[in-house]
Design a protein around this motif. Structure first.
Motif, PDB file in Angstrom:
ATOM      1  N   SER A 135      70.180  38.466  58.874  1.00 28.01           N
ATOM      2  CA  SER A 135      70.837  38.931  60.004  1.00 28.01           C
ATOM      3  C   SER A 135      70.144  39.380  61.379  1.00 28.01           C
ATOM      4  CB  SER A 135      71.385  40.543  59.419  1.00 28.01           C
ATOM      5  OG  SER A 135      70.520  41.327  59.275  1.00 28.01           O
ATOM      6  N   ASP A 136      68.693  39.227  61.058  1.00 22.13           N
ATOM      7  CA  ASP A 136      67.872  39.188  62.529  1.00 22.13           C
ATOM      8  C   ASP A 136      67.186  37.694  62.483  1.00 22.13           C
ATOM      9  OD1 ASP A 136      64.746  40.909  63.082  1.00 22.13           O
ATOM     10  OD2 ASP A 136      65.899  39.340  64.367  1.00 22.13           O
ATOM     11  N   ALA A 137      67.774  37.144  63.599  1.00 21.07           N
ATOM     12  CA  ALA A 137      67.579  35.579  63.372  1.00 21.07           C
ATOM     13  C   ALA A 137      66.148  35.360  63.665  1.00 21.07           C
ATOM     14  CB  ALA A 137      68.058  34.808  64.736  1.00 21.07           C
ATOM     15  N   THR A 138      65.445  36.268  64.336  1.00 22.17           N
ATOM     16  CA  THR A 138      63.977  36.083  64.493  1.00 22.17           C
ATOM     17  C   THR A 138      63.211  36.050  63.045  1.00 22.17           C
ATOM     18  OG1 THR A 138      63.664  38.440  64.682  1.00 22.17           O
ATOM     19  CG2 THR A 138      64.062  37.027  66.819  1.00 22.17           C
ATOM     20  N   ASN A 139      63.794  36.575  62.051  1.00 19.37           N
ATOM     21  CA  ASN A 139      63.073  36.369  60.606  1.00 19.37           C
ATOM     22  C   ASN A 139      62.981  35.018  59.865  1.00 19.37           C
ATOM     23  OD1 ASN A 139      62.530  39.029  60.756  1.00 19.37           O
ATOM     24  ND2 ASN A 139      64.290  39.606  59.491  1.00 19.37           N
ATOM     25  N   ILE A 140      63.708  34.137  60.590  1.00 18.67           N
ATOM     26  CA  ILE A 140      63.907  32.872  59.932  1.00 18.67           C
ATOM     27  C   ILE A 140      62.639  32.187  59.591  1.00 18.67           C
ATOM     28  CG2 ILE A 140      64.782  30.602  60.223  1.00 18.67           C
ATOM     29  CD1 ILE A 140      66.990  32.471  59.666  1.00 18.67           C
ATOM     30  N   GLU A 141      62.353  31.554  58.411  1.00 22.84           N
ATOM     31  CA  GLU A 141      60.854  31.128  58.310  1.00 22.84           C
ATOM     32  C   GLU A 141      61.246  29.648  58.132  1.00 22.84           C
ATOM     33  OE1 GLU A 141      59.144  34.895  55.798  1.00 22.84           O
ATOM     34  OE2 GLU A 141      59.875  33.022  54.597  1.00 22.84           O
TER      35      GLU A 141
ATOM     36  N   ARG B 162      65.123  27.048  71.921  1.00 22.03           N
ATOM     37  CA  ARG B 162      66.496  27.605  72.750  1.00 22.03           C
ATOM     38  C   ARG B 162      67.321  27.781  71.409  1.00 22.03           C
ATOM     39  NH1 ARG B 162      66.844  25.193  77.634  1.00 22.03           N
ATOM     40  NH2 ARG B 162      68.821  26.454  77.756  1.00 22.03           N
ATOM     41  N   GLY B 163      67.036  28.180  70.164  1.00 22.12           N
ATOM     42  CA  GLY B 163      67.593  28.410  69.107  1.00 22.12           C
ATOM     43  C   GLY B 163      68.502  29.506  69.125  1.00 22.12           C
ATOM     44  N   PHE B 164      67.924  30.591  69.549  1.00 21.25           N
ATOM     45  CA  PHE B 164      68.283  31.974  69.463  1.00 21.25           C
ATOM     46  C   PHE B 164      69.467  31.875  70.651  1.00 21.25           C
ATOM     47  CE2 PHE B 164      68.804  36.422  70.620  1.00 21.25           C
ATOM     48  CZ  PHE B 164      68.551  37.200  68.991  1.00 21.25           C
ATOM     49  N   GLU B 165      69.526  31.292  71.653  1.00 22.48           N
ATOM     50  CA  GLU B 165      70.212  31.363  72.780  1.00 22.48           C
ATOM     51  C   GLU B 165      71.523  30.582  72.129  1.00 22.48           C
ATOM     52  OE1 GLU B 165      68.613  29.471  76.024  1.00 22.48           O
ATOM     53  OE2 GLU B 165      70.898  28.952  76.934  1.00 22.48           O
ATOM     54  N   ILE B 166      71.274  29.554  71.568  1.00 21.42           N
ATOM     55  CA  ILE B 166      72.341  28.742  71.071  1.00 21.42           C
ATOM     56  C   ILE B 166      73.218  29.316  70.011  1.00 21.42           C
ATOM     57  CG2 ILE B 166      72.992  26.759  69.786  1.00 21.42           C
ATOM     58  CD1 ILE B 166      70.509  25.324  70.892  1.00 21.42           C
ATOM     59  N   THR B 167      72.638  30.178  69.104  1.00 22.56           N
ATOM     60  CA  THR B 167      73.469  30.819  67.946  1.00 22.56           C
ATOM     61  C   THR B 167      74.335  32.059  68.543  1.00 22.56           C
ATOM     62  OG1 THR B 167      71.326  32.036  67.486  1.00 22.56           O
ATOM     63  CG2 THR B 167      71.716  30.147  66.179  1.00 22.56           C
ATOM     64  N   GLN B 168      73.610  32.522  69.652  1.00 26.34           N
ATOM     65  CA  GLN B 168      74.215  33.535  70.139  1.00 26.34           C
ATOM     66  C   GLN B 168      75.416  33.096  70.907  1.00 26.34           C
ATOM     67  OE1 GLN B 168      73.472  37.056  69.617  1.00 26.34           O
ATOM     68  NE2 GLN B 168      72.610  36.090  68.198  1.00 26.34           N
ATOM     69  N   GLY B 169      75.298  32.060  71.693  1.00 20.79           N
ATOM     70  CA  GLY B 169      76.569  31.483  72.227  1.00 20.79           C
ATOM     71  C   GLY B 169      77.531  30.887  71.261  1.00 20.79           C
ATOM     72  N   ARG B 170      77.041  30.415  70.102  1.00 22.48           N
ATOM     73  CA  ARG B 170      77.917  29.875  69.179  1.00 22.48           C
ATOM     74  C   ARG B 170      78.815  31.060  68.495  1.00 22.48           C
ATOM     75  NH1 ARG B 170      78.087  29.400  63.568  1.00 22.48           N
ATOM     76  NH2 ARG B 170      79.045  27.503  62.780  1.00 22.48           N
TER      77      ARG B 170
END
Length: 1036
Positions: free
Chosen positions: A779-785, A882-890
């Motif tokens: 749920s916290d996208a910054t945790n992705i490994e 740019r992944g975090f930006e994209i997922t938030q927009g999506r």
């Protein structure tokens, strides 16, 4: 204006040329007489009923199928199925009842079309008074045949109605013999029924003529020696019958009838007047007929010597002040009148133009639009009509005039009329053009060329003057908003205009503006409101006159109950105009949540003392134009409202009936393969224009990829699709494809769009989104490994993902993958998004996951390993980091789509619950009378309405200020909707008892997905935290 001035005035000569755009040759002089062929004498004419005297079942079926979106030809094929032993033939021999026929016939139709076919609706239409009317040309022919001393008979394959009366919607007095298949137990083409008819007529076969529209029936009659005519068109058939009989069967003027008794005029004085006026030397009779349309002023056809004329007069008796403006000489016929030259041609009385091709219908409406532009382009001064009406203030005068007319004919208080009388003067257009206006411009006041879409004449000019031309444009669009069953002025708002080929009202108006070189008006709704108000006043006047026998139309007495219906339509447009003005008002305080009221004289925002829940910035002009908060589907703009109703019909006719079969497929051994029925329904949805509705207007402003709906507009359609588990996929509006397609539209390169977006939009491929991982709180996208490493010209992926929705579907061709490209970058710049083809080596599906035991085949939810998966660098979206930006927009629109669908889940659950508790009894009384059940129903309704309003508000803010500004509203609805849906569905399950847990109903699956969305759409805790932070940030 007297008759003499009508023919001699140069001013009216110009008006005549303008109205009758093209001179045409007069009709042939006299009546052509035929002689008997071969000296044979006929003594009787025998008529079939359907297809000869009244519309055939095949023709009725073809138009009904178009309106109800049933595959073309379904009804006709089912009627022919089984031949002599089929249900239709047995029904007409009275071997089965109407109930038995409809049951068997409905099953046949549904099997042939692979969808539920409402045959009851077709049968009701087929037997309705509106459809089962005798063709006027045949009525005239029968009258002439009997006048010549010949016998007439009707020989019909018909049936018994549910009331046990035979279906024969004809005046039996027209016929000497009536032979009905359901009475005799014999059907055409059985020779016995023809012999029975001849026996009752007392004739030999050679002494009769038989008309039928079916080849086998004609062939059977001919084999007995009966002269036959195969009927394809009643008009042509009558000509053939005339040739056989040797005398004319037609009165010669379409749409006329003998003069009604209350509308008779003195023929002798009229004949003398016209002879003196026109210099006619004749001793022949004056022929006088009455046209069968016209609500206000009686209109007559006159033939005197070689002159064909039309006389239009005021009705007799005391009239309303200023009504029926025909101020002419009246000593001749008792009331004022004027006379015109008769112009033969076609008048289309049904605005849906049945029987024409779509391209021909469009050409007719284009010609109508063009001739209106020509009228409005005339320079009044150049043609000497500068004094034809008062200059300026046309609409205020019109409002006063029609208010006065209504008051003079008022028979009871109509609330909508009272509101309009108050509203109209307060909302007059600020700017008005002045041109020649017709005043009653509509399709049935135009005479068309019989062979091409060209207007020959414009009729009914008594309301013409100088005024605002947009009044004519709006009035010509009334039919777009009236139902086809409206008895006085038929419309087509319940028809599919795309299939008919008729321009929508908005397109018709744009067409007018383009031809006139004008910008579209902003206050179109005012003009429509006034036009319907005026129509309501006219109908009230017609009704008032019918009470005294003055109305010229036979339908006048019906109009009393129609006035209120039309006035409500007018008020609907007034409300829309109020919302248009309201939403265009500027924000006074952009950081305040506003409450507002709609005052009688003006609208204001009242920010003082209100509490702030939103950080919506001031809307830009682009955002401000996106529309208002529409809380009801009926308040949507006309095109979107039509789309909504089209979707609703599609759901009722195709989706809900298919659910049992689709559910069975999901439980079968073939469940991991797509259902053929789903694919078939997708093609139907695409053909209906119910495809790719989800892309918001702000992401696709040019409407290249989607329907161009705002988020508010789509919310209403998405809720409707949410009432079925299968509808979103059928309309190509299901997750995760919607989010992935929007991602590609917003961020994809042209090459990425060409390879991935287009197949997804066309429904040729499906996709998945790989983000969630089992080892971390995703749920916290910054945790992705999962890692994305650059090697040569590739990115290499390694990672372990699960809950990847749709990855098991054999149609899944694209995986949108999120992983880390740089673990040392700032926290929100570490992630990137790659487009991974599903056939890339290294993608290993470990297992399908279940949700409360449900597999959700064929897409499923997979646990997957990505082991050294090589992806070309050009598949990176937007760039590394740019992944975090994209997922938030999506996830903005995609997340609210889930909430919209959850409202649909809840509405369907509540509807099922209400039906269930009405039909079940426990402890001595129906469940619906149990207090706890009633309390549950009430609580569910309240919670659904609360959640819907919050969803619509979030969509509205997204439209107005963008997804980022709507973060609070999105978080609130994501926190509210899944929990609400879970509670509502749980109550419905409780009311169903054990059945609610089964797959016999959609409730168990609804509940499963509502509960799952409290994780899949982000955990409740995250949304609550977001709301709390924003609440603390923005103080009172």
């Amino acid at each position: 204006m007297c008759v003499r001035s009508c023919f001699q005035s140069s001013c009216l000569q110009w008006a005549w040329r303008t109205a009758f755009l093209k001179h045409i040759q007069r009709r042939h002089q006299g009546s052509h007489r035929w002689t008997h062929l071969g000296g044979s004498t006929y003594r009787a004419v025998i008529f079939d009923m359907g297809g000869v005297l009244i519309p055939s079942p095949g023709r009725v079926a073809a138009e009904w199928e178009v309106q109800n979106r049933i595959p073309s030809g379904t009804i006709l094929k089912a009627l022919m199925e089984g031949g002599e032993n089929g249900p239709w033939m047995r029904f007409m021999r009275a071997e089965i009842t109407a109930e038995g026929f409809l049951r068997e016939f409905g099953r046949l139709c549904s099997e042939m079309s692979k969808t539920s076919v409402p045959v009851d609706s077709f049968f009701s239409l087929l037997t309705s008074e509106r459809v089962a009317k005798q063709f006027p040309v045949m009525t005239e022919a029968i009258t002439q045949i009997r006048a010549k001393g010949l016998q007439t008979a009707v020989l019909s394959n018909n049936f018994y109605l549910p009331n046990q009366k035979s279906f024969l919607p004809l005046d039996r007095k027209q016929f000497d013999v009536v032979v009905e298949s359901c009475v005799e137990g014999i059907c055409k083409p059985d020779p016995r029924i023809y012999k029975l008819c001849l026996e009752r007529l007392g004739l030999q076969p050679s002494e009769s003529i038989f008309l039928d529209d079916l080849g086998p029936n004609v062939k059977a009659a001919a084999s007995l020696g009966i002269h036959t005519i195969k009927v394809n068109d009643p008009e042509t058939a009558v000509k053939e019958l005339e040739a056989l009989l040797g005398f004319t069967l037609r009165l010669g003027v379409p749409n006329t009838q003998p003069v009604r008794k209350t509308m008779e005029i003195p023929k002798d004085s009229l004949k003398k007047y016209l002879k003196d006026l026109l210099g006619i030397q004749t001793t022949g009779p004056l022929e006088l007929l009455q046209f069968d349309h016209g609500q206000s002023n009686p209109t007559y056809y006159i033939r005197l010597a070689n002159r064909d004329l039309v006389l239009r007069k005021k009705p007799p008796g005391t009239l309303l002040p200023s009504a029926h403006a025909i101020e002419r000489e009246f000593s001749v016929v008792g009331t004022p009148f004027y006379v015109m030259e008769y112009c033969p041609g076609l008048i289309y009385k049904d605005p849906s133009l049945p029987g024409l091709e779509p391209s021909h219908r469009r050409a007719i409406y284009t010609a109508m639009n063009t001739v209106l532009c020509k009228i409005h382009s005339v320079d009044p001064q150049a043609v000497g009509l500068e004094d034809y009406g008062k200059q300026g203030a046309y609409i205020p005068r019109q409002v006063r005039t029609w208010v006065k007319q209504y008051r003079a004919s008022e028979t009871s208080t109509i609330p909508a009329m009272e509101r309009l009388i108050e509203w109209l003067p307060l909302h007059l257009p600020h700017q008005q053009r002045t041109t020649l206006v017709h005043g009653d411009f509509r399709l049935d006041n135009l005479v068309f060329h019989p062979e091409k879409p060209e207007v020959l004449a414009v009729l009914d000019w008594e309301l013409s003057t100088l005024g605002d031309p947009l009044i004519d444009v709006a009035y010509s669009c009334l039919a777009h908003y009236l139902p086809s069953s409206f008895p006085v002025l038929r419309g087509f708002n319940d028809c599919d205009l795309t299939q008919l080929g008729i321009p929508a009202a908005e397109e018709y108006f744009r067409m007018y503006c383009l031809q006139m070189g004008l910008p579209p008006t902003e206050n179109w709704n005012f003009y429509m409101a006034f036009s319907f108000f005026r129509l309501a006043a006219i109908l009230q006047g017609v009704y008032w006159r019918s009470l005294t026998g003055q109305a010229s139309s036979a339908h006048a007495e019906q109009t009393g109950k129609l006035t209120e219906f039309v006035s409500n339509l007018a008020w609907d447009f007034a409300v829309k105009e109020g919302f248009r003005v309201f939403k265009e008002m500027p924000f006074k305080n952009p950081l305040t949540r506003f409450c507002h009221t709609w005052a009688r004289s003006q609208s204001q925002w009242y920010p003082i003392g209100t509490r702030s829940y939103s950080s919506v910035p001031e809307a830009s002009p682009a955002h401000a134009s996106r529309g208002g908060l529409v809380i009801s589907p009926e308040s949507l703009s006309p095109p979107v409202r039509e789309l909504y109703h089209r979707l609703k019909r599609f759901m009722e006719q195709h989706v809900y009936p298919a659910e049992p079969e689709l559910q069975s497929h999901q439980a079968s051994a073939a469940r991991w393969s797509p259902s053929p029925l789903i694919e078939d329904l997708k093609e139907k949805a695409k053909a209906e224009g119910l495809w790719n509705l989800f892309l918001p207007l702000e992401a696709d402003p040019e409407k290249k990829y989607g329907a161009g709906l705002t988020n508010v507009e789509y919310a209403h359609l998405c809720e409707l699709m949410g009432t079925s588990l299968y509808a979103p996929e059928i309309c190509n509006c299901s997750a995760p494809d919607t989010g992935n397609m929007e991602l590609l539209v917003r961020y994809g390169t042209e090459a990425q769009k060409a390879r991935w977006l287009m197949p997804l939009l066309e429904g040729k491929a499906r996709s998945c989104f790989a983000m969630t991982e089992p080892q971390v709180a995703s749920s916290d996208a910054t945790n992705i490994e999962a890692s994305i490493r650059e090697e040569d010209s590739f990115y290499v992926i390694n990672g372990h993902k699960w809950w990847i929705t749709g990855i098991l579907d054999p149609r899944c061709q694209l995986c949108v993958f999120m992983g880390k490209t740089d673990p040392h970058a700032p926290r929100h710049r570490q992630q990137s998004v790659l487009l991974v083809p599903m056939d890339t080596p290294g993608i290993k599906i470990i297992r399908p996951l279940t949700v409360y035991g449900l597999e959700d085949a064929p897409g499923g939810h997979g646990e997957v390993r990505f082991e050294r998966v090589h992806v070309p660098k050009e598949n990176m979206v937007l760039g590394p980091g740019r992944g975090f930006e994209i997922t938030q927009g999506r996830l903005g629109p995609g997340r609210i789509h889930h909430c919209m669908r959850l409202i649909g889940f809840s509405e369907r659950a509540l509807a099922l619950m209400k039906a269930r508790v009405k039909s079940r009894v426990a402890f001595g009384k129906p469940l619906v009378e149990q207090g706890t059940v009633l309390a549950d129903i009430a609580q569910s309704r309240v919670e659904i309405e609360q959640a819907r309003l919050l969803v619509l508000r979030a969509a509205h803010v997204m439209d107005l200020a963008g997804n980022k500004a709507a973060a609070l509203d999105i978080a609130m609805i994501k926190m509210v909707a899944p929990s609400m849906a879970s509670r509502v569905i749980d109550r419905a399950i409780q009311a169903f008892g054990a059945a609610g847990l089964s797959s016999d109903y959609p409730l168990a699956q609804f509940f499963t997905w509502a509960r799952a969305l409290r994780f899949a759409d982000g955990p409740d805790e995250v949304h609550r935290a977001t709301v709390a932070k924003l609440e603390l940030k923005h103080r009172i």
